[in-house]
Design an enzyme around this catalytic site. Structure first.
Site, short mmCIF file in Angstrom:
data_model
loop_
_atom_site.label_atom_id
_atom_site.label_comp_id
_atom_site.label_asym_id
_atom_site.label_seq_id
_atom_site.Cartn_x
_atom_site.Cartn_y
_atom_site.Cartn_z
N LYS A 112 11.07 2.22 36.12
CA LYS A 112 9.86 2.31 35.35
C LYS A 112 8.66 1.68 36.06
O LYS A 112 7.64 2.42 36.03
CB LYS A 112 10.37 1.71 33.95
CG LYS A 112 9.08 1.79 32.90
CD LYS A 112 9.51 0.63 31.84
CE LYS A 112 8.68 -0.42 32.10
NZ LYS A 112 8.89 -1.55 30.98
N ASP A 130 9.10 3.71 28.88
CA ASP A 130 9.20 2.40 28.29
C ASP A 130 9.99 2.51 27.03
O ASP A 130 10.18 3.48 26.69
CB ASP A 130 8.33 1.53 28.41
CG ASP A 130 6.93 2.13 27.40
OD1 ASP A 130 7.18 3.14 26.64
OD2 ASP A 130 6.08 1.50 26.86
#
Ligand code: SF4
Length: 241
Positions: A112, A130
């Site tokens: 991420k 996320d």
């Protein structure tokens, strides 16, 4: 839906203040379990004190911990920052690499974070999965995957590569301001006509507008066809999570 999102959030951007890939990597590490707003309060002093990777590598742990304490989990985060500084200094002469396989090998940098860095510091398209992105694309039935990497690939196959970074910002903006985890503002949401999860939150306008968050709450309501004066001041003043 992606087009509506673009119209709804023309201001979407990376909400972590930064100048360059090192600062963004540091801010993203600090953002774990912490709001971007809180991170942005901490980073000006931090970036001034540690301008280079070598500065993090040589940091006095106690001093670094004190500076980042307000972001929570400060001991672990300090370890990550020191180890990141060491790895960047040893492997890349202090620079942040611009490829995903190299980024994910760095301490404290998961997939991420790597995508955040690629998309926002290097203009390489990346999808940031996320918690908001994960919740929203599942609500919208864009995918039923729950693994972040599978979600990234599934959404990546639906959306043009050049739009990946901006799509991520827009989805995350929507998740923070409108489509909340517990009570999404369905009755004041621009995506309502297309959303398969419409009704997850209150659909009555008067109730839904109270759930909007942030300085653009009134514009968001208007875009959804709700008079701006129905939006209470508390919604406009509400801190975006
Ligand atoms: S209609 Fe409700 S569930 Fe759908 S995107 Fe809007 S706020 Fe989220």
């Amino acid at each position: 839906m992606a087009r509506l999102l673009a119209q709804t959030h023309p201001d979407a951007h990376c909400e972590l203040d930064h100048d360059g890939p090192l600062q963004l990597a540091v801010a993203t590490i600090l953002s774990a379990q912490c709001t971007d707003k809180r991170v942005n309060e901490v980073t000006p002093k931090l970036f001034a004190r540690y301008p280079t990777a070598a500065d993090y590598a040589a940091a006095d742990r106690a001093e670094l911990e004190e500076l980042i304490r307000p972001t929570g989990f400060f001991r672990n985060k300090a370890s990550s920052l020191i180890r990141l500084g060491q790895a960047l200094t040893e492997r890349y002469a202090g620079a942040v690499p611009r490829r995903l396989p190299q980024l994910v090998e760095l301490p404290g940098i998961g997939r991420k974070t790597a995508n955040v860095i690629l998309g926002n510091a290097f203009d390489v398209p990346g999808i940031t999965v996320d918690t908001h992105f994960q919740r929203l694309v599942r609500r919208w039935a864009w995918t039923d995957e729950s693994d972040p990497v599978k979600i990234e690939h599934a959404v990546g196959a639906m959306i043009e590569r050049r739009d990946w970074t901006m799509l991520s910002h827009r989805v995350i903006f929507h998740g923070r301001r409108v489509c909340h985890a517990r009570r999404p503002a369905c009755g004041a949401c621009t995506l309502a006509p297309l959303c398969p999860a419409y009704g997850t939150g209150p659909t009555a306008a008067a109730e839904a507008v109270k759930l909007l968050k942030g300085p653009r709450a009134r514009e968001l309501a208007e875009q959804a066809g709700i008079p701006a004066d129905l939006v209470p001041a508390a919604a406009v003043a509400a801190e975006v999570p």
